[in-house]
Design a protein around this motif. Structure first.
Motif, PDB file in Angstrom:
ATOM      1  N   PHE A  82       0.824  -1.203   0.000  1.00  0.00           N
ATOM      2  CA  PHE A  82       0.000   0.000   0.000  1.00  0.00           C
ATOM      3  C   PHE A  82       0.863   1.261   0.000  1.00  0.00           C
ATOM      4  CE2 PHE A  82      -2.395   3.533   1.627  1.00  0.00           C
ATOM      5  CZ  PHE A  82      -3.589   3.425   0.922  1.00  0.00           C
ATOM      6  N   LEU A  83       1.906   1.263   0.787  1.00  0.00           N
ATOM      7  CA  LEU A  83       2.783   2.435   0.823  1.00  0.00           C
ATOM      8  C   LEU A  83       3.349   2.721  -0.570  1.00  0.00           C
ATOM      9  CD1 LEU A  83       4.667   1.847   4.186  1.00  0.00           C
ATOM     10  CD2 LEU A  83       3.152   3.773   3.674  1.00  0.00           C
ATOM     11  N   TYR A  84       3.821   1.670  -1.247  1.00  0.00           N
ATOM     12  CA  TYR A  84       4.317   1.865  -2.618  1.00  0.00           C
ATOM     13  C   TYR A  84       3.202   2.414  -3.501  1.00  0.00           C
ATOM     14  CZ  TYR A  84       4.924   0.847  -7.490  1.00  0.00           C
ATOM     15  OH  TYR A  84       4.922   0.973  -8.855  1.00  0.00           O
ATOM     16  N   TRP A  85       2.026   1.800  -3.409  1.00  0.00           N
ATOM     17  CA  TRP A  85       0.894   2.166  -4.277  1.00  0.00           C
ATOM     18  C   TRP A  85       0.476   3.619  -4.068  1.00  0.00           C
ATOM     19  CZ3 TRP A  85      -4.243   3.573  -3.307  1.00  0.00           C
ATOM     20  CH2 TRP A  85      -5.113   3.516  -4.409  1.00  0.00           C
ATOM     21  N   ILE A  86       0.323   4.030  -2.826  1.00  0.00           N
ATOM     22  CA  ILE A  86      -0.123   5.403  -2.575  1.00  0.00           C
ATOM     23  C   ILE A  86       0.963   6.398  -2.952  1.00  0.00           C
ATOM     24  CG2 ILE A  86       0.616   5.716  -0.161  1.00  0.00           C
ATOM     25  CD1 ILE A  86      -2.832   6.669  -1.629  1.00  0.00           C
ATOM     26  N   GLY A  87       2.221   5.981  -2.910  1.00  0.00           N
ATOM     27  CA  GLY A  87       3.306   6.843  -3.357  1.00  0.00           C
ATOM     28  C   GLY A  87       3.264   7.099  -4.845  1.00  0.00           C
ATOM     29  N   SER A  88       2.642   6.187  -5.586  1.00  0.00           N
ATOM     30  CA  SER A  88       2.506   6.325  -7.039  1.00  0.00           C
ATOM     31  C   SER A  88       1.192   6.981  -7.426  1.00  0.00           C
ATOM     32  CB  SER A  88       2.595   4.938  -7.703  1.00  0.00           C
ATOM     33  OG  SER A  88       3.785   4.280  -7.369  1.00  0.00           O
ATOM     34  N   TYR A  89       0.338   7.235  -6.433  1.00  0.00           N
ATOM     35  CA  TYR A  89      -1.003   7.755  -6.685  1.00  0.00           C
ATOM     36  C   TYR A  89      -1.060   9.241  -6.352  1.00  0.00           C
ATOM     37  CZ  TYR A  89      -6.059   7.194  -7.264  1.00  0.00           C
ATOM     38  OH  TYR A  89      -7.349   7.269  -7.724  1.00  0.00           O
ATOM     39  N   ASP A  90      -1.851   9.972  -7.084  1.00  0.00           N
ATOM     40  CA  ASP A  90      -1.998  11.408  -6.858  1.00  0.00           C
ATOM     41  C   ASP A  90      -3.036  11.658  -5.759  1.00  0.00           C
ATOM     42  OD1 ASP A  90      -1.857  14.145  -7.048  1.00  0.00           O
ATOM     43  OD2 ASP A  90      -3.142  14.282  -8.822  1.00  0.00           O
ATOM     44  N   PHE A  91      -2.596  11.519  -4.512  1.00  0.00           N
ATOM     45  CA  PHE A  91      -3.488  11.711  -3.375  1.00  0.00           C
ATOM     46  C   PHE A  91      -2.756  12.452  -2.273  1.00  0.00           C
ATOM     47  CE2 PHE A  91      -5.003  10.476   0.823  1.00  0.00           C
ATOM     48  CZ  PHE A  91      -6.363  10.752   0.719  1.00  0.00           C
ATOM     49  N   GLN A  92      -3.445  13.393  -1.660  1.00  0.00           N
ATOM     50  CA  GLN A  92      -2.906  14.118  -0.512  1.00  0.00           C
ATOM     51  C   GLN A  92      -3.895  14.024   0.646  1.00  0.00           C
ATOM     52  OE1 GLN A  92      -1.394  18.139  -1.317  1.00  0.00           O
ATOM     53  NE2 GLN A  92      -1.533  17.710  -3.518  1.00  0.00           N
ATOM     54  N   GLY A  93      -3.368  14.043   1.876  1.00  0.00           N
ATOM     55  CA  GLY A  93      -4.223  14.005   3.051  1.00  0.00           C
ATOM     56  C   GLY A  93      -4.081  12.712   3.818  1.00  0.00           C
ATOM     57  N   PRO A  94      -4.836  12.569   4.908  1.00  0.00           N
ATOM     58  CA  PRO A  94      -4.795  11.332   5.686  1.00  0.00           C
ATOM     59  C   PRO A  94      -5.625  10.240   5.029  1.00  0.00           C
ATOM     60  CG  PRO A  94      -6.302  12.895   6.703  1.00  0.00           C
ATOM     61  CD  PRO A  94      -5.662  13.608   5.545  1.00  0.00           C
ATOM     62  N   ILE A  95      -5.193   9.000   5.194  1.00  0.00           N
ATOM     63  CA  ILE A  95      -5.952   7.877   4.629  1.00  0.00           C
ATOM     64  C   ILE A  95      -5.812   6.655   5.524  1.00  0.00           C
ATOM     65  CG2 ILE A  95      -4.034   7.154   3.117  1.00  0.00           C
ATOM     66  CD1 ILE A  95      -6.280   6.481   1.017  1.00  0.00           C
ATOM     67  N   ASN A  96      -6.948   6.045   5.840  1.00  0.00           N
ATOM     68  CA  ASN A  96      -6.962   4.821   6.640  1.00  0.00           C
ATOM     69  C   ASN A  96      -6.568   3.633   5.779  1.00  0.00           C
ATOM     70  OD1 ASN A  96      -7.917   6.277   8.821  1.00  0.00           O
ATOM     71  ND2 ASN A  96     -10.039   5.611   8.589  1.00  0.00           N
ATOM     72  N   THR A  97      -5.761   2.750   6.335  1.00  0.00           N
ATOM     73  CA  THR A  97      -5.268   1.601   5.583  1.00  0.00           C
ATOM     74  C   THR A  97      -5.331   0.366   6.454  1.00  0.00           C
ATOM     75  OG1 THR A  97      -3.742   3.116   4.481  1.00  0.00           O
ATOM     76  CG2 THR A  97      -3.371   0.782   4.150  1.00  0.00           C
ATOM     77  N   CYS A  98      -6.318  -0.493   6.203  1.00  0.00           N
ATOM     78  CA  CYS A  98      -6.441  -1.729   6.965  1.00  0.00           C
ATOM     79  C   CYS A  98      -7.018  -2.810   6.072  1.00  0.00           C
ATOM     80  CB  CYS A  98      -7.326  -1.525   8.196  1.00  0.00           C
ATOM     81  SG  CYS A  98      -8.978  -0.889   7.827  1.00  0.00           S
ATOM     82  N   THR A  99      -6.766  -4.047   6.425  1.00  0.00           N
ATOM     83  CA  THR A  99      -7.297  -5.152   5.654  1.00  0.00           C
ATOM     84  C   THR A  99      -8.814  -5.201   5.770  1.00  0.00           C
ATOM     85  OG1 THR A  99      -6.762  -7.460   5.144  1.00  0.00           O
ATOM     86  CG2 THR A  99      -7.316  -6.964   7.418  1.00  0.00           C
ATOM     87  N   ASN A 100      -9.475  -5.877   4.838  1.00  0.00           N
ATOM     88  CA  ASN A 100     -10.934  -5.993   4.903  1.00  0.00           C
ATOM     89  C   ASN A 100     -11.347  -6.900   6.055  1.00  0.00           C
ATOM     90  OD1 ASN A 100     -11.460  -4.372   2.646  1.00  0.00           O
ATOM     91  ND2 ASN A 100     -11.316  -6.105   1.230  1.00  0.00           N
ATOM     92  N   GLY A 101     -12.379  -6.480   6.790  1.00  0.00           N
ATOM     93  CA  GLY A 101     -12.899  -7.278   7.882  1.00  0.00           C
ATOM     94  C   GLY A 101     -12.219  -6.996   9.208  1.00  0.00           C
ATOM     95  N   THR A 102     -12.843  -7.437  10.258  1.00  0.00           N
ATOM     96  CA  THR A 102     -12.300  -7.308  11.610  1.00  0.00           C
ATOM     97  C   THR A 102     -12.449  -8.651  12.317  1.00  0.00           C
ATOM     98  OG1 THR A 102     -14.440  -6.609  12.542  1.00  0.00           O
ATOM     99  CG2 THR A 102     -12.959  -4.874  11.742  1.00  0.00           C
ATOM    100  N   VAL A 103     -11.763  -8.788  13.438  1.00  0.00           N
ATOM    101  CA  VAL A 103     -11.932  -9.989  14.268  1.00  0.00           C
ATOM    102  C   VAL A 103     -12.198  -9.557  15.698  1.00  0.00           C
ATOM    103  CG1 VAL A 103     -10.516 -11.538  12.874  1.00  0.00           C
ATOM    104  CG2 VAL A 103      -9.438 -10.174  14.646  1.00  0.00           C
ATOM    105  N   THR A 104     -13.070 -10.274  16.357  1.00  0.00           N
ATOM    106  CA  THR A 104     -13.219 -10.059  17.790  1.00  0.00           C
ATOM    107  C   THR A 104     -12.048 -10.752  18.482  1.00  0.00           C
ATOM    108  OG1 THR A 104     -14.505 -12.074  18.145  1.00  0.00           O
ATOM    109  CG2 THR A 104     -15.739 -10.061  17.585  1.00  0.00           C
ATOM    110  N   LEU A 105     -11.777 -10.358  19.692  1.00  0.00           N
ATOM    111  CA  LEU A 105     -10.706 -11.018  20.438  1.00  0.00           C
ATOM    112  C   LEU A 105     -11.043 -12.490  20.688  1.00  0.00           C
ATOM    113  CD1 LEU A 105      -9.774  -8.123  22.857  1.00  0.00           C
ATOM    114  CD2 LEU A 105      -8.414  -9.011  20.968  1.00  0.00           C
ATOM    115  N   LYS A 106     -12.330 -12.792  20.770  1.00  0.00           N
ATOM    116  CA  LYS A 106     -12.754 -14.194  20.908  1.00  0.00           C
ATOM    117  C   LYS A 106     -12.364 -14.989  19.665  1.00  0.00           C
ATOM    118  CE  LYS A 106     -16.799 -14.870  22.648  1.00  0.00           C
ATOM    119  NZ  LYS A 106     -18.272 -14.901  22.810  1.00  0.00           N
TER     120      LYS A 106
END
Length: 291
Positions: free
Chosen positions: A202-226
């Motif tokens: 993602f870091l490489y990709w966004i470095g090649s993309y014309d975007f400025q500002g903050p951006i959240n970067t996380c994998t799809n989905g979440t897990v509970t601690l359980k």
């Protein structure tokens, strides 16, 4: 992007960033204090510098230019202010590795506007004078309010991987194997993660993309601690001993009182395709277990 400077880059997902850059034909310079040995000997240019000494910081990059600078090791407003002074006129774009921690622990899926670095009050302090959260907030504020070059702040959640030097996931695996008690506040609390390979890509990709500002970067989905503990139980063949506790003396790395997740929709809308956590997390646990 033909040239890139990576501040950091000798361990964990910084290594994955350098790999992604090299794989895409980018000429890479890696700058560190020299305390860690680079695994890219002969493939990258190396610069040794001390970020805490402004004179060393300035002289190390004097007379040089790069298309993109990736900053993996900025933890305070002073770090950011010095970086602006050093790299003004030396780069077309600046990618700052930020964190989910800039957000307060709200019981909702966090979006970029939940922390606004453009209006956040700047206080010039060193990283030793502030918390990790405040240091990253201050760094974002300085970059977005003061930098003369375009800046992107990539807000990562906890990054997992075989090369994770924090050993936080390994801590839980060992607790289950050794049949020791794991203390948690809330088994139903959900967390978001990203793996080291995806973080580097993602870091490489966004470095090649014309975007400025903050951006959240996380994998799809979440897990509970359980669910997280269950994946470890399945990998080890042992039953975890979990106790619910709010005692600060008993707390473990992922012991959060309520869910801590963020939306990656902005990154998806830009075109990045994330993996699914329920596909790679069980495999990663198995891989770490075998090491």
């Amino acid at each position: 992007m033909k040239t890139a400077l990576v501040l950091g880059g000798t361990r964990f997902f910084g290594v994955k960033l350098v790999q992604a850059l090299l794989s895409n034909g980018v000429k890479v310079t890696v700058a560190t204090r020299g305390n860690s040995t680079s695994s890219f000997q002969g493939q990258v240019e190396s610069i040794q510098f001390d970020r805490n000494q402004l004179e060393s910081f300035q002289s190390a990059f004097n007379g040089r230019e790069w298309d993109v600078v990736f900053d993996q090791i900025c933890y305070s407003s002073i770090d950011a202010m010095n970086a602006i002074q050093v790299f003004q006129g030396k780069t077309k774009k600046y990618i700052f590795t930020s964190t989910l921690s800039v957000y307060d622990l709200l019981d909702k899926e966090l979006v970029e506007s939940d922390f606004d670095p453009y209006s956040y009050t700047i206080e010039l302090k060193d990283k030793d004078e502030v918390t990790y959260q405040e240091g990253k907030r201050q760094a974002e504020a300085v970059f977005f309010q003061k930098a003369p070059f375009p800046v992107t702040a990539v807000r990562f959640p906890i990054v997992l991987g075989e090369n994770d030097y924090t050993q936080r996931m390994t801590y839980y695996i060992n607790k289950v194997i050794q049949e020791e008690v794991i203390y948690l506040r809330n088994l139903d609390a959900s967390m978001g993660f990203i793996n080291e390979d995806e973080a580097g890509e993602f870091l490489y990709w966004i470095g090649s993309y014309d975007f400025q500002g903050p951006i959240n970067t996380c994998t799809n989905g979440t897990v509970t601690l359980k669910e997280f503990i269950k994946y470890i139980e399945e990998a080890t063949g042992k039953e975890a001993k979990v106790e619910i506790s709010s005692d600060e003396d008993n707390q473990t790395p992922y012991s959060i009182p309520r869910s801590w997740t963020m939306s990656n929709q902005k990154a998806i809308d830009l075109g990045f395709e994330f993996q699914d956590i329920h596909q790679w997390l069980p495999h990663l646990i198995q891989t770490v277990l075998k090491k």
